[in-house]
Enzyme design. Sequence first.
Site, short mmCIF file in Angstrom:
data_model
loop_
_atom_site.label_atom_id
_atom_site.label_comp_id
_atom_site.label_asym_id
_atom_site.label_seq_id
_atom_site.Cartn_x
_atom_site.Cartn_y
_atom_site.Cartn_z
CG ASP A 13 -1.70 -1.17 1.48
OD1 ASP A 13 -2.19 -1.68 0.48
OD2 ASP A 13 -1.85 -1.60 2.64
CG ASP A 15 -0.76 5.34 6.19
OD1 ASP A 15 -1.75 5.00 6.83
OD2 ASP A 15 -0.70 5.34 4.94
CD GLU A 40 -2.10 -2.63 7.35
OE1 GLU A 40 -3.15 -2.82 7.97
OE2 GLU A 40 -2.01 -1.93 6.33
CD GLU A 41 1.24 1.79 7.33
OE1 GLU A 41 2.12 1.87 6.46
OE2 GLU A 41 0.03 1.65 7.05
CG ASP A 87 -4.32 -1.15 10.14
OD1 ASP A 87 -3.59 -0.19 9.81
OD2 ASP A 87 -5.13 -1.68 9.36
CG LEU A 107 -4.96 6.57 9.86
CD1 LEU A 107 -5.62 6.90 11.18
CD2 LEU A 107 -4.36 7.83 9.26
CG ASP A 108 -8.09 -0.36 8.51
OD1 ASP A 108 -7.31 -1.22 8.11
OD2 ASP A 108 -9.25 -0.23 8.10
CD GLU A 127 -6.43 -4.66 7.89
OE1 GLU A 127 -6.17 -5.67 7.20
OE2 GLU A 127 -6.51 -3.53 7.40
P1 AHM Z 1 -5.55 -0.13 4.03
O1 AHM Z 1 -4.84 -0.77 5.21
O2 AHM Z 1 -4.71 -0.03 2.82
O3 AHM Z 1 -6.19 1.13 4.42
O4 AHM Z 1 -6.66 -1.20 3.56
C1 AHM Z 1 -7.56 -1.69 4.47
C2 AHM Z 1 -8.92 -1.25 4.03
C3 AHM Z 1 -9.96 -1.55 5.07
O5 AHM Z 1 -10.13 -0.48 5.93
C4 AHM Z 1 -11.18 -1.77 4.23
O6 AHM Z 1 -12.11 -2.62 4.85
C5 AHM Z 1 -10.63 -2.37 2.98
O7 AHM Z 1 -9.28 -1.99 2.90
C6 AHM Z 1 -11.31 -1.86 1.77
O8 AHM Z 1 -10.77 -2.49 0.67
P2 AHM Z 1 -11.36 -2.27 -0.82
O9 AHM Z 1 -11.01 -0.89 -1.18
O10 AHM Z 1 -10.68 -3.30 -1.64
O11 AHM Z 1 -12.84 -2.50 -0.72
#
Ligand code: AHM
Length: 314
Positions: A64, A70, A93-94, A113, A115-116, A263
Amino acid sequence: MSHKPVSLTEFVLDEQRKYPKASGDFTLLLIQLAAAGKTIASHIRRGGLGDMFGKTGKKNTSNDEVIALDEYSNDVLVETLTASGQVHAVASEEMDEIHHVTKHTGEYIVFLDPLDGSSNTAYSITVGTIFSIYHKKSSMLARGIEQVAAGYILYGTSVMFVYTSGGEVNGFTLDPAIGEFLLSHPSITIPKTGSIYAINEGNALQWDTPTQEFMAYVKKQSFSARYVGSLVADIHRTLLKGGIFLYPADTKHPHGKLRLLFEVNPIAFLIQQAGGVALCGMDDPLAIVPSSLHQRVPVVLGSKEEVEYYRSLL
Ligand code: AHM
């Protein structure tokens, strides 16, 4: 009868008193997590005024894009927890690697995580921090069932701290006037059934047959569709209103998208403690022995009735 609201600090101190042998370390850890959450919340609130939405040009282990917010959230949490003296190790996660605390080390391992859903901040959409706490005697790749506590901090129209240490799930809302989280949602239980589904429908052509059948069923039942795309926001609504959240495996995401340790496990623990059901395929995610720190798994969770129906189609 007292009308004084119960603060998070008072609540966890009270919980601690139920265990005469408790050292107070866990209480301090939760209070420090909440303090870090307040700092992150105040930065998110500044929205486009700061320079927080910019990309850092880096990618995390999950590939990501890392934005400044983040990195900031990760640093605030890791530094706060490291300084607390309560933590043996922090995994995020970071971060590619586990951060082992060497000075003032404590009894707990924390998975974060930070900043999810962070890509949503650029549009002022709700995001959250997810945390999962283990005792240091657990392996770094322990099953979710070994979690001591788990929860999230939701940065939405209000800021909420929701956690369970097994038993009840309780929710606290930040009172901005006094800067304290106050008990607003005691003993949360998820409704046995709901009428909302949350899934990324853009993946519909890649779904497997059971998921397609389940989606046909909820539409026949006239469920409402709600999908924020920020896990904490989608889960918070599911916890309070019931219904189902799905991020299944599909041909584009053969292992699902969400990470087991950062998560899925913390959210599954919360949902189960609130009386809901969480599935990873046919299994309980909390029973899975993780194969790697950043492992992804498919997940379906929410109200008992909807999740059990999904299971029956597998
Ligand atoms: P991130 O950690 O890159 O922010 O991704 C996690 C997020 C979740 O918060 C969310 O439920 C999901 O990715 C959404 O994914 P998508 O965009 O494929 O629906």
